[in-house]
Motif scaffolding. Structure first.
Motif, short mmCIF file in Angstrom:
data_model
loop_
_atom_site.label_atom_id
_atom_site.label_comp_id
_atom_site.label_asym_id
_atom_site.label_seq_id
_atom_site.Cartn_x
_atom_site.Cartn_y
_atom_site.Cartn_z
N ASP A 117 0.23 16.54 11.31
CA ASP A 117 -0.43 16.52 10.01
C ASP A 117 -1.46 17.65 9.99
O ASP A 117 -2.61 17.45 10.41
N TYR A 123 4.26 5.26 5.57
CA TYR A 123 2.84 5.42 5.32
C TYR A 123 2.04 4.37 6.12
O TYR A 123 2.47 3.23 6.23
N PRO A 124 0.86 4.72 6.67
CA PRO A 124 0.21 6.02 6.61
C PRO A 124 0.50 6.94 7.81
O PRO A 124 -0.12 7.98 7.93
N VAL A 131 -7.80 9.50 4.83
CA VAL A 131 -6.39 9.18 4.68
C VAL A 131 -6.19 7.77 4.15
O VAL A 131 -5.41 7.54 3.25
N THR A 132 -6.90 6.80 4.73
CA THR A 132 -6.57 5.40 4.46
C THR A 132 -7.63 4.61 3.72
O THR A 132 -7.33 3.51 3.24
N GLN A 181 0.84 -1.19 0.00
CA GLN A 181 0.00 0.00 0.00
C GLN A 181 0.88 1.25 0.00
O GLN A 181 0.61 2.22 -0.71
N ALA A 182 1.93 1.22 0.80
CA ALA A 182 2.82 2.38 0.87
C ALA A 182 3.52 2.62 -0.46
O ALA A 182 3.73 3.75 -0.88
N ASP A 189 -9.71 6.92 8.31
CA ASP A 189 -8.52 7.52 8.91
C ASP A 189 -7.92 6.56 9.93
O ASP A 189 -7.70 6.92 11.09
N TRP A 215 1.87 4.80 -2.93
CA TRP A 215 1.80 6.23 -2.61
C TRP A 215 3.21 6.78 -2.52
O TRP A 215 4.08 6.19 -1.87
N THR A 239 -1.52 9.84 -5.93
CA THR A 239 -1.16 8.46 -6.26
C THR A 239 -1.48 8.08 -7.70
O THR A 239 -1.02 7.05 -8.18
N ARG A 270 -4.92 5.32 10.93
CA ARG A 270 -3.46 5.32 11.04
C ARG A 270 -3.01 4.52 12.26
O ARG A 270 -1.84 4.18 12.39
N ASN A 329 1.98 10.79 5.73
CA ASN A 329 1.03 10.82 4.62
C ASN A 329 1.02 12.22 4.01
O ASN A 329 1.81 13.08 4.39
#
Length: 409
Positions: free
Chosen positions: A196, A383-384, A126-127, A15-16, A353, A19, A160, A355, A387
């Motif tokens: 963030d 990540y995340p 975010v996720t 996943q990371a 979200d 991005w 992304t 994280r 981010n």
């Protein structure tokens, strides 16, 4: 269990990889503030380096604060001493140094309390996409006014280049943070912190580290924004030292409630409370006790680390009381660390979200035997936890006085 953790880490790594981010980390510039000077004069030399950015500060405030709120802020500005008892004269001196109206400096110092102004269902994910009646959403937004998006359009994420499903949006959210404290093999505690906030890049250049000194000695080091008298995180170094960071709780609270608390109760902002606690205490134990006192304008999470083994934890502060304290625990297999994002640790987090889950997985995969300032910095850059909202990353170790702090530009 090890296989499950390994598979989860692999999934997160994939996943990371999807991005990417072309920003680089730049160490925050360091300044010295003399606490022995009159309050009006303490920030003059520092602000002189940033005065050309005054127009950008005004532009940012205009984009964040609704017009109806400004008359209230101006009311406070007419006589700020009752509202900012400890640092009012510093704020007046900052206004003079910047050449800005006092009301604008007041707004700067309340901006963390106004951070949820632009929050809505289209700008905070975010996720993952949100879903109706997600338990994590219901906990933080019972009416689902912003947590659950009813938009059914797909779109290309500009970060992304991946087609995102309905109800996913970014990247203009504010106030998301991750902090972690972890016990190192040698016994000291290391403290990692991401902020963030989506601060515009021109204002990220106003983020500074300040050595707050008295009688020529550093009382503590704190990170702030030039013109902001509170500190976002800070540390006292030494054998009795301690560190603290602030994560937003409840998306920074509700604007009207925050203003009412400030006007009616003359409460202190969490960032100013952190600074006052660092100025007036001498140990982790005293710091935790002090952080649990004082009425605050809004709720928040105080993540704290000390110099001794397993001295660390998370305080879920209420406005008018300490609230819950979740300490590290040597008898708990996972008690060697505590990781906090922006949701109460005893409640679920929104899927949009989350994280927390990846952060915990990364910490368990790291293992206590491998905890160090370098490994925690890697966690904070993964990540995340890291981010497209991340503006700032720091790692602190109170016992040895390490304060590694920088912004993403």
């Amino acid at each position: 269990m090890r296989v499950l953790v390994a598979l989860t880490v692999l999934a997160l790594a994939l996943q990371a990889d999807a991005w990417s981010d072309d920003r680089t980390w730049h160490r925050a510039p360091k300044y010295t503030l003399n606490l022995d000077l009159p309050q009006n004069d303490r920030w003059t030399a520092i602000i002189a380096d940033f005065k050309p950015q005054a127009p950008q500060i005004l532009e940012y405030l205009e984009s964040q604060i609704p017009r109806w709120a400004m008359p209230i802020i101006q009311t406070v500005a007419k006589d700020i001493r009752p509202y900012f008892k400890d640092y009012a004269d510093e704020m007046l001196g900052i206004a003079v140094a910047y050449g800005l109206p006092v009301g604008d400096v007041v707004a700067v110092n309340l901006i963390y309390q106004l951070e949820s102004l632009g929050l809505n269902c289209s700008n905070w994910n975010v996720t993952a996409p949100t879903s109706k009646d997600d338990p994590g959403c219901v906990d933080v937004d019972p009416k689902q006014d912003w947590c659950y998006c009813k938009d059914d359009r797909e779109y290309i994420d500009p970060h992304t280049s991946i087609l995102q499903p309905p109800k996913y949006r970014g990247p203009n959210v504010t106030g998301l943070c991750t902090s972690v404290v972890a016990n190192m093999p040698g016994g000291s505690v290391v403290h990692g912190r991401n902020l963030d906030w989506n601060i515009p890049s021109v204002l990220r250049k106003l983020v500074i580290d300040v050595d707050f000194q008295s009688e020529g000695k550093t009382v503590f080091t704190g990170t702030t924004i030039a013109g902001f008298v509170g500190v976002l995180n800070g540390m006292q170094p030494g054998a009795d030292g301690w560190s603290v960071s602030l994560d937003a709780r409840g998306k920074g609270g509700h604007l009207l409630a925050n203003i009412a608390q400030a006007l009616l109760h003359k409460s202190m902002t969490p960032t100013q409370h952190i600074r006052k606690s660092l100025e007036t205490t001498c140990s982790y134990t005293e710091g935790v006790e002090r952080l649990g006192q004082q009425d605050l304008v809004d709720e928040g999470y105080f993540i704290v680390a000390g110099a001794e083994s397993y001295a660390g934890g998370v305080m879920s502060r209420e406005r008018n009381s300490q609230g819950d304290y979740w300490p590290m625990n040597v008898s708990d297999p996972d008690g060697w660390f505590r990781l906090q994002t922006n949701y109460d640790h005893w409640n679920p987090v929104p899927k949009a979200d989350d994280r927390r889950t990846p952060g915990v997985v990364h910490m368990k995969a790291l293992g206590q035997a491998n905890v160090s300032s370098e490994s925690i910095m890697r966690i904070m850059r993964t990540y995340p936890t890291y981010n497209f909202h991340t503006d700032y990353t720091a790692v602190m170790i109170p016992h040895v006085g390490l304060y590694d702090s920088g912004v993403w530009l």
